[in-house]
Design a protein around this motif. Sequence first.
Motif, PDB file in Angstrom:
ATOM      1  N   ALA A   1      -2.029   4.002  -0.754  1.00 13.46           N
ATOM      2  CA  ALA A   1      -2.542   4.820  -1.855  1.00 13.46           C
ATOM      3  C   ALA A   1      -3.757   5.644  -1.449  1.00 13.46           C
ATOM      4  O   ALA A   1      -4.014   6.698  -2.029  1.00 13.46           O
ATOM      5  CB  ALA A   1      -2.898   3.934  -3.044  1.00 13.46           C
TER       6      ALA A   1
ATOM      7  N   ARG B   1       1.520   5.386  -3.807  1.00 12.79           N
ATOM      8  CA  ARG B   1       1.614   3.943  -4.039  1.00 12.79           C
ATOM      9  C   ARG B   1       3.066   3.584  -4.346  1.00 12.79           C
ATOM     10  O   ARG B   1       3.769   4.335  -4.990  1.00 12.79           O
ATOM     11  CB  ARG B   1       0.731   3.573  -5.218  1.00 12.79           C
ATOM     12  CG  ARG B   1       0.786   2.118  -5.608  1.00 12.79           C
ATOM     13  CD  ARG B   1      -0.147   1.798  -6.754  1.00 12.79           C
ATOM     14  NE  ARG B   1      -1.537   1.935  -6.390  1.00 12.79           N
ATOM     15  CZ  ARG B   1      -2.255   1.014  -5.746  1.00 12.79           C
ATOM     16  NH1 ARG B   1      -1.693  -0.115  -5.386  1.00 12.79           N
ATOM     17  NH2 ARG B   1      -3.523   1.214  -5.469  1.00 12.79           N
TER      18      ARG B   1
ATOM     19  N   PRO C   1       0.559  -1.345  -0.272  1.00 14.11           N
ATOM     20  CA  PRO C   1       0.366  -0.412  -1.392  1.00 14.11           C
ATOM     21  C   PRO C   1      -1.061   0.112  -1.558  1.00 14.11           C
ATOM     22  O   PRO C   1      -1.253   1.312  -1.727  1.00 14.11           O
ATOM     23  CB  PRO C   1       0.795  -1.218  -2.618  1.00 14.11           C
ATOM     24  CG  PRO C   1       1.679  -2.280  -2.105  1.00 14.11           C
ATOM     25  CD  PRO C   1       1.215  -2.581  -0.702  1.00 14.11           C
ATOM     26  N   ASP C   2      -2.053  -0.756  -1.501  1.00 15.36           N
ATOM     27  CA  ASP C   2      -3.432  -0.299  -1.707  1.00 15.36           C
ATOM     28  C   ASP C   2      -3.910   0.616  -0.588  1.00 15.36           C
ATOM     29  O   ASP C   2      -4.615   1.586  -0.833  1.00 15.36           O
ATOM     30  CB  ASP C   2      -4.387  -1.491  -1.852  1.00 15.36           C
ATOM     31  CG  ASP C   2      -4.160  -2.233  -3.153  1.00 15.36           C
ATOM     32  OD1 ASP C   2      -3.563  -1.651  -4.081  1.00 15.36           O
ATOM     33  OD2 ASP C   2      -4.593  -3.402  -3.240  1.00 15.36           O
TER      34      ASP C   2
END
Length: 172
Positions: free
Chosen positions: A42, A47, A38-39
């Motif tokens: 993003a 995300r 996710p990070d």
Amino acid sequence: MSQHATGRAEKRDGTLCIVFERRFRAPIDAVWAAVTEPDRLARWIGRYTGDPTTGTVSFTMSAEGDDVAAEDITITECEPPRHLAVVMPGPEGAPWSLTVDLVEQAGETVLRFAQAMDHPDLASSVGPGWDYYLDRLAAAVSQADVEAISFDDYYPAFAEHYRVAVERGRLA
């Protein structure tokens, strides 16, 4: 930034797809992380929240402004760190099937990204969009300035390439 459209129309198992390739001077695990964590995700596109092991996550685009609603993404195949296939909602409710395949060879990682696509008019915006996002991915992996990449450099400049490619692919 891509100086020209990089995707091509290709039939895969009888389905017409737009296919893109990018090469990274990075290990396969670093590129896999950029498309699945996710990070890191993003940094270049959006995300997700939720537990991928359930087969569904909620995904929000981050590079398209603040008014983008989260959408449920179904993970249909996941073979770390080499293969990911997902289905997400497309326009007018038609699902979009996307695949990412990674191969590490000769000190670099090759990413092949494909989206099933048989609508020439839709391809004229989707194709430039993927060139844009994949260039943002390349910038994120190389720790370059992702925000320096502008969608205006891709659309409408690459639109006709993708419309014609998909139209020809439909006729082949």
